[in-house]
Design a protein around this motif. Structure first.
Motif, mmCIF file in Angstrom:
data_model
loop_
_atom_site.group_PDB
_atom_site.id
_atom_site.type_symbol
_atom_site.label_atom_id
_atom_site.label_comp_id
_atom_site.label_asym_id
_atom_site.label_seq_id
_atom_site.Cartn_x
_atom_site.Cartn_y
_atom_site.Cartn_z
ATOM 1 N N ASN A 84 0.811 -1.216 0.000
ATOM 2 C CA ASN A 84 0.000 0.000 0.000
ATOM 3 C C ASN A 84 0.847 1.269 0.000
ATOM 4 O OD1 ASN A 84 -2.302 -1.548 -0.073
ATOM 5 N ND2 ASN A 84 -2.615 -1.492 2.126
ATOM 6 N N LEU A 85 2.033 1.217 0.589
ATOM 7 C CA LEU A 85 2.916 2.392 0.584
ATOM 8 C C LEU A 85 3.281 2.761 -0.854
ATOM 9 C CD1 LEU A 85 4.515 4.494 2.168
ATOM 10 C CD2 LEU A 85 6.391 2.845 2.304
ATOM 11 N N LYS A 86 3.619 1.767 -1.666
ATOM 12 C CA LYS A 86 3.939 2.031 -3.078
ATOM 13 C C LYS A 86 2.717 2.585 -3.804
ATOM 14 C CE LYS A 86 5.558 -0.007 -7.375
ATOM 15 N NZ LYS A 86 6.090 -1.188 -8.056
ATOM 16 N N SER A 87 1.553 2.005 -3.551
ATOM 17 C CA SER A 87 0.328 2.479 -4.202
ATOM 18 C C SER A 87 0.045 3.932 -3.845
ATOM 19 C CB SER A 87 -0.863 1.607 -3.799
ATOM 20 O OG SER A 87 -0.683 0.286 -4.271
ATOM 21 N N MET A 88 0.215 4.287 -2.594
ATOM 22 C CA MET A 88 -0.051 5.666 -2.182
ATOM 23 C C MET A 88 0.973 6.626 -2.780
ATOM 24 S SD MET A 88 -2.900 5.618 -0.752
ATOM 25 C CE MET A 88 -2.924 7.360 -0.330
ATOM 26 N N ALA A 89 2.211 6.179 -2.930
ATOM 27 C CA ALA A 89 3.213 7.014 -3.598
ATOM 28 C C ALA A 89 2.811 7.243 -5.057
ATOM 29 C CB ALA A 89 4.588 6.362 -3.504
ATOM 30 N N GLN A 90 2.350 6.191 -5.725
ATOM 31 C CA GLN A 90 1.905 6.347 -7.108
ATOM 32 C C GLN A 90 0.682 7.257 -7.188
ATOM 33 O OE1 GLN A 90 1.715 2.087 -7.858
ATOM 34 N NE2 GLN A 90 3.322 2.294 -9.411
ATOM 35 N N ALA A 91 -0.236 7.105 -6.249
ATOM 36 C CA ALA A 91 -1.434 7.940 -6.238
ATOM 37 C C ALA A 91 -1.082 9.420 -6.093
ATOM 38 C CB ALA A 91 -2.376 7.507 -5.115
ATOM 39 N N ALA A 92 0.020 9.700 -5.412
ATOM 40 C CA ALA A 92 0.434 11.088 -5.199
ATOM 41 C C ALA A 92 0.930 11.746 -6.489
ATOM 42 C CB ALA A 92 1.524 11.154 -4.125
ATOM 43 N N VAL A 93 1.378 10.944 -7.456
ATOM 44 C CA VAL A 93 1.958 11.522 -8.669
ATOM 45 C C VAL A 93 1.172 11.213 -9.943
ATOM 46 C CG1 VAL A 93 4.284 11.663 -7.697
ATOM 47 C CG2 VAL A 93 3.608 9.622 -8.961
ATOM 48 N N TYR A 94 0.159 10.365 -9.863
ATOM 49 C CA TYR A 94 -0.696 10.083 -11.014
ATOM 50 C C TYR A 94 -2.040 10.758 -10.793
ATOM 51 C CZ TYR A 94 2.292 6.438 -13.014
ATOM 52 O OH TYR A 94 3.320 5.754 -13.599
ATOM 53 N N ALA A 95 -2.340 11.753 -11.609
ATOM 54 C CA ALA A 95 -3.624 12.444 -11.488
ATOM 55 C C ALA A 95 -4.792 11.491 -11.738
ATOM 56 C CB ALA A 95 -3.684 13.618 -12.467
ATOM 57 N N GLU A 96 -4.542 10.404 -12.475
ATOM 58 C CA GLU A 96 -5.597 9.460 -12.821
ATOM 59 C C GLU A 96 -5.908 8.460 -11.694
ATOM 60 O OE1 GLU A 96 -3.000 10.186 -16.535
ATOM 61 O OE2 GLU A 96 -2.661 9.774 -14.418
ATOM 62 N N ALA A 97 -5.107 8.472 -10.652
ATOM 63 C CA ALA A 97 -5.293 7.504 -9.563
ATOM 64 C C ALA A 97 -6.464 7.900 -8.673
ATOM 65 C CB ALA A 97 -4.024 7.401 -8.734
ATOM 66 N N TRP A 98 -7.267 6.913 -8.322
ATOM 67 C CA TRP A 98 -8.391 7.079 -7.400
ATOM 68 C C TRP A 98 -8.222 6.010 -6.319
ATOM 69 C CZ3 TRP A 98 -13.208 4.487 -6.233
ATOM 70 C CH2 TRP A 98 -14.176 5.303 -5.629
ATOM 71 N N PRO A 99 -7.429 6.294 -5.279
ATOM 72 C CA PRO A 99 -7.182 5.313 -4.214
ATOM 73 C C PRO A 99 -8.300 5.337 -3.180
ATOM 74 C CG PRO A 99 -5.898 7.277 -3.800
ATOM 75 C CD PRO A 99 -6.640 7.512 -5.103
ATOM 76 N N ARG A 100 -8.694 4.138 -2.715
ATOM 77 C CA ARG A 100 -9.742 4.056 -1.706
ATOM 78 C C ARG A 100 -9.461 2.914 -0.746
ATOM 79 N NH1 ARG A 100 -10.508 8.385 -3.233
ATOM 80 N NH2 ARG A 100 -12.437 9.456 -3.720
ATOM 81 N N GLY A 101 -9.731 3.195 0.508
ATOM 82 C CA GLY A 101 -9.691 2.135 1.491
ATOM 83 C C GLY A 101 -10.971 1.327 1.392
ATOM 84 N N ILE A 102 -10.862 0.048 1.701
ATOM 85 C CA ILE A 102 -12.035 -0.815 1.780
ATOM 86 C C ILE A 102 -12.343 -0.929 3.266
ATOM 87 C CG2 ILE A 102 -12.975 -3.109 1.331
ATOM 88 C CD1 ILE A 102 -10.811 -3.303 -0.950
#
Length: 154
Positions: A33-51
């Motif tokens: 999840n740390l990598k995913s959140m780093a990617q979400a910070a730099v990809y405008a297209e990312a829509w991260p959500r907790g389940i």
């Protein structure tokens, strides 16, 4: 199942909780999840959500949503990440989260198909395909960066 599964925004208030979650696969099936959140910070297209189940995070997903930016890197709506904490697996939370995501994507401008890919060189490949087929996805026959691609017409 009976529990309420929701897709919730990741905020400073639940980030630490999210980072404690672990799929139990050593990062072989899904990135930490740390990598995913780093990617979400730099990809405008990312829509991260907790389940979240009854307000407690049990997993994470991230959608690649090209409608979030005027010039997306890729035009396809894609389930980029899906993970359920190893202590919460087998309870139907992943399926409920995928269905909630499908409902969300149906509301997005230009969305007609949802894609995903998964690692093919693992012992869990049959289980992954079975799971995604049960959610309505079908194999496309494509391989993207060594991963098998599936899609769902919306």
């Amino acid at each position: 199942m009976g529990d309420t599964v929701e897709l919730v925004a990741i905020t400073r208030h639940n980030l630490a909780e999210l980072l404690q979650l672990d799929a139990g696969d050593g990062g072989k099936q899904v990135a930490p999840n740390l990598k995913s959140m780093a990617q979400a910070a730099v990809y405008a297209e990312a829509w991260p959500r907790g389940i979240a189940v009854d307000g407690v995070l049990v997993g994470f997903l991230m959608l690649y949503d090209p409608s979030l930016t005027a010039q997306p890197e890729e035009p396809k709506f894609t389930l980029w990440r899906l993970m359920i904490d190893q202590r919460q697996q087998g309870r139907g939370y992943g399926a409920a989260a995928v269905q909630a995501l499908i409902a969300h994507v149906r509301t997005r401008p230009g969305a007609d198909t949802l894609y995903l890919s998964y690692v093919q060189d693992s012992a869990n490949v049959a289980a992954a395909e079975r799971f995604y087929r049960s959610q309505g996805f079908t194999p496309t026959g494509e391989i993207d960066d060594g991963e098998l691609v599936m899609s769902l017409k919306l």
